[in-house]
Design a protein around this motif. Structure first.
Motif, short mmCIF file in Angstrom:
data_model
loop_
_atom_site.label_atom_id
_atom_site.label_comp_id
_atom_site.label_asym_id
_atom_site.label_seq_id
_atom_site.Cartn_x
_atom_site.Cartn_y
_atom_site.Cartn_z
N ALA A 29 -32.85 9.31 -33.58
CA ALA A 29 -31.84 8.35 -34.32
C ALA A 29 -32.47 6.86 -34.43
O ALA A 29 -33.09 6.36 -33.72
N VAL A 36 -24.14 1.67 -37.72
CA VAL A 36 -24.59 3.01 -38.47
C VAL A 36 -25.82 3.37 -37.57
O VAL A 36 -26.82 2.70 -36.99
N ARG A 38 -28.74 6.31 -38.13
CA ARG A 38 -29.54 6.89 -39.09
C ARG A 38 -30.28 8.23 -38.45
O ARG A 38 -30.97 8.20 -37.64
N LEU A 42 -29.33 10.83 -43.11
CA LEU A 42 -27.75 10.85 -43.15
C LEU A 42 -27.68 9.34 -42.28
O LEU A 42 -28.31 8.95 -41.23
N LEU A 44 -24.78 7.80 -40.30
CA LEU A 44 -23.72 8.08 -39.65
C LEU A 44 -23.13 6.68 -38.92
O LEU A 44 -23.79 6.24 -38.28
N ARG A 45 -21.82 6.84 -39.15
CA ARG A 45 -21.14 5.60 -38.51
C ARG A 45 -20.92 5.82 -36.97
O ARG A 45 -20.47 6.81 -36.43
N SER A 47 -18.52 5.48 -33.95
CA SER A 47 -16.90 5.58 -33.81
C SER A 47 -16.36 4.02 -32.93
O SER A 47 -17.24 3.46 -32.60
N LEU A 75 -20.69 13.86 -31.53
CA LEU A 75 -19.87 13.40 -32.54
C LEU A 75 -18.10 13.36 -32.20
O LEU A 75 -17.94 14.52 -31.55
N GLY A 79 -16.38 12.91 -37.14
CA GLY A 79 -17.68 12.98 -37.79
C GLY A 79 -18.64 11.79 -37.39
O GLY A 79 -19.64 11.57 -37.73
N GLU A 80 -18.12 10.94 -36.63
CA GLU A 80 -18.72 9.55 -36.09
C GLU A 80 -19.33 9.89 -34.95
O GLU A 80 -18.69 10.52 -34.05
N VAL A 81 -20.50 9.00 -34.61
CA VAL A 81 -20.94 8.94 -33.48
C VAL A 81 -20.23 8.51 -32.57
O VAL A 81 -19.96 7.32 -32.39
#
Length: 99
Positions: A29, A36, A38, A42, A44-45, A47, A75, A79-81
């Protein structure tokens, strides 16, 4: 005597593996912009209640992490981390648990 027992118990606790859920996926990551993460190509936002834990299992602010790290992450339903564990080299070398 008491301090020796206290030190021995803290060493025993430090030797225990961290409680990372089996469902947490291993990934590389990248942390370069706030909010964010990465993963591959991708973005990914994070949470709203995301927690990031460093290699000492301390919760750290997303704004204090930079660069690429081997992590395990979960997640949320959007779909957010939601949870991230930055892995030590020893943890990164372990195979992912079977799901």
């Amino acid at each position: 005597m008491v301090s020796v027992l206290g030190m021995a118990s803290s060493l025993a606790i430090a030797a225990l593996p961290r409680p990372i859920p089996d469902g947490a996926v291993k990934a590389t990551a990248g942390f370069s912009q706030p909010g964010v993460v990465r993963v591959k190509d991708l973005a990914l936002r994070l949470s709203p209640g995301a927690q990031i834990r460093d290699t000492h299992n301390r919760i750290v602010l997303p704004s204090h992490i930079r660069g690429n790290h081997t992590v395990r992450m979960l997640l949320d339903s959007n779909g957010e981390v939601h949870r991230v564990w930055i892995l030590t080299p020893e943890e990164a070398a372990l195979p992912e648990p079977k799901r």
